[in-house]
Scaffold this motif. Structure first.
Motif, short mmCIF file in Angstrom:
data_model
loop_
_atom_site.label_atom_id
_atom_site.label_comp_id
_atom_site.label_asym_id
_atom_site.label_seq_id
_atom_site.Cartn_x
_atom_site.Cartn_y
_atom_site.Cartn_z
N TYR A 1 21.46 53.90 15.92
CA TYR A 1 21.46 53.24 14.62
C TYR A 1 22.86 52.76 14.22
O TYR A 1 23.07 51.59 13.89
N HIS A 2 23.84 53.66 14.24
CA HIS A 2 25.18 53.29 13.77
C HIS A 2 25.92 52.39 14.76
O HIS A 2 26.84 51.67 14.36
N ALA B 1 13.25 45.29 7.55
CA ALA B 1 12.27 45.80 8.51
C ALA B 1 12.97 46.14 9.83
O ALA B 1 12.67 47.16 10.46
N PHE B 2 13.90 45.28 10.25
CA PHE B 2 14.67 45.55 11.47
C PHE B 2 15.49 46.83 11.31
O PHE B 2 15.55 47.67 12.22
N ASP B 3 16.10 46.99 10.14
CA ASP B 3 16.89 48.19 9.85
C ASP B 3 16.04 49.45 9.96
O ASP B 3 16.44 50.45 10.57
N ARG B 4 14.85 49.44 9.38
CA ARG B 4 13.97 50.61 9.43
C ARG B 4 13.46 50.85 10.86
O ARG B 4 13.27 52.00 11.27
N HIS B 5 13.24 49.78 11.60
CA HIS B 5 12.78 49.92 12.98
C HIS B 5 13.83 50.65 13.82
O HIS B 5 13.50 51.59 14.57
N VAL B 6 15.09 50.24 13.70
CA VAL B 6 16.16 50.88 14.46
C VAL B 6 16.36 52.32 13.98
O VAL B 6 16.54 53.24 14.80
N ALA B 7 16.31 52.55 12.66
CA ALA B 7 16.56 53.89 12.11
C ALA B 7 15.52 54.90 12.56
O ALA B 7 15.86 56.07 12.81
N ILE B 8 14.27 54.49 12.71
CA ILE B 8 13.20 55.43 13.05
C ILE B 8 12.90 55.45 14.55
O ILE B 8 12.70 56.51 15.14
N THR C 1 27.65 43.62 12.22
CA THR C 1 26.23 43.26 12.34
C THR C 1 25.60 43.06 10.97
O THR C 1 24.86 42.10 10.75
N CYS C 2 25.91 43.98 10.05
CA CYS C 2 25.38 43.86 8.68
C CYS C 2 25.86 42.57 8.03
O CYS C 2 25.09 41.90 7.33
N GLY C 3 27.13 42.24 8.25
CA GLY C 3 27.67 41.00 7.70
C GLY C 3 26.95 39.78 8.24
O GLY C 3 26.61 38.85 7.48
N ILE C 4 26.70 39.77 9.55
CA ILE C 4 25.99 38.65 10.17
C ILE C 4 24.56 38.55 9.62
O ILE C 4 24.07 37.45 9.33
N LEU C 5 23.91 39.69 9.45
CA LEU C 5 22.54 39.69 8.93
C LEU C 5 22.50 39.21 7.49
O LEU C 5 21.56 38.48 7.08
#
Length: 313
Positions: free
Chosen positions: A130-131, A117-124, A138-142
């Motif tokens: 986003y990048h 949900a956080f990923d989609r929030h940032v993307a939109i 960040t992805c590793g930490i998540l």
């Protein structure tokens, strides 16, 4: 003298009509397990092998599929074994392990869906950032967050279970769960209830974060046709997964807390199994059908391997 009895073996619920229909049950659950394995392994392999899918959204989706495989192994092999032998017993240490696997998987599903949900929030809502926000680190930490929180919660839960002395041995369920084991105890379970409340509040907070994210997503979609397209394509499968997860976890919690005495046995068994059937089977399928990039890469992946097989022949 201490009058408490300690049991090394627990008995589980015996499916109704298991004497006559256990081979039918075995075939059905073996098919379900095979479908879950095929769907989730297939989607995971496509995401791992296709470099175009090495994006945060697909990495989190791959993590979700791996989690479904992990959770399914906590139930299906043991239940299939019980059906074959027509013997529904489990050692206490295996019961704790099964509860750990199944419910850490359910918690990991919730944390992963929150991260998605956080990923989609940032993307939109913040596409230009986003990048820079969803970097590899960040992805590793998540991803670590997705697994660490459930493991810590369940580890503490199992430790608290082990301190209890039990005076009953029957678990009124087809598999072990923390609350069913707690109900076997003759001692005070205040600490166990307090721990369960803390975990519940934590996941309620995650749910609140998801709701806030989607409110912002809906506001952003009103202002842009492109955002509406992204929402329809990438958020609808996520919403389906959220609803599926919430629905199945709710019914599992009701079954664990109130038991089969409150509802007809057949309904109770179905509700108790929803969490182990619906999300791992249908959520990957929805993502394959709805995400255009996954669908396209899956077709090209299958075509390439089919072509290479014909060439080899």
């Amino acid at each position: 003298m201490d009058n408490k009895t300690y049991f090394a073996i627990y008995t589980l619920m015996e499916p109704r009509g298991s004497k006559s229909y256990r081979h039918i049950y075995f075939t059905c659950f073996l098919l379900l397990y095979a479908l879950i394995l095929v769907m989730n392994i297939w989607l995971s392999v496509v995401i791992v092998l296709e470099r175009a899918l090495h994006e945060p959204m697909y990495i989190f989706l791959c993590n979700l599929c791996i989690n479904y495989l992990y959770g399914a192994t906590g139930f299906y092999p043991k239940f299939l074994h019980d059906l074959i032998l027509d013997s529904y017993v489990i050692p206490s240490f295996m019961c704790g392990l099964q509860a750990f696997v199944i419910y850490s998987s359910a918690m990991c599903e919730c944390t992963t869906l929150t991260v998605m949900a956080f990923d989609r929030h940032v993307a939109i809502c913040q596409p230009l950032d986003y990048h820079s926000k969803l970097t590899k680190n960040t992805c590793g930490i998540l991803l670590v967050f997705c697994w660490t929180v459930p493991f810590i919660c369940m580890f503490i839960g199992v430790v608290l279970l082990n301190r209890l002395a039990v005076c009953k041995y029957h678990i009124d369920k087809l598999y072990c769960d923390n609350w069913s084991i707690v109900k076997l105890s003759c001692e005070s379970v205040v600490i166990n209830n307090l721990m369960a409340l803390i975990v519940l509040l934590f996941y309620v907070c995650l749910t609140a974060l998801i709701i806030v994210s989607y409110i912002k997503l809906i506001v952003a979609c009103k202002a842009s046709l492109e955002n509406r397209r992204k929402f329809w394509q990438t958020c609808v499968p996520h919403l389906f997964s959220l609803i599926n997860c919430s629905f199945t976890v709710f019914f599992d919690s009701m079954c664990s807390r109130y038991g089969s005495s409150e509802v007809p046995e057949n309904v109770y068994v179905v509700f108790a199994l929803l969490m182990l059937i619906l999300p791992p089977l249908f959520n990957p399928l929805v993502y394959v059908l709805k995400l255009k990039e996954v669908r396209k890469r899956t077709k090209s992946f299958l075509y390439a391997h089919a072509h290479s097989s014909k060439t080899a022949l």
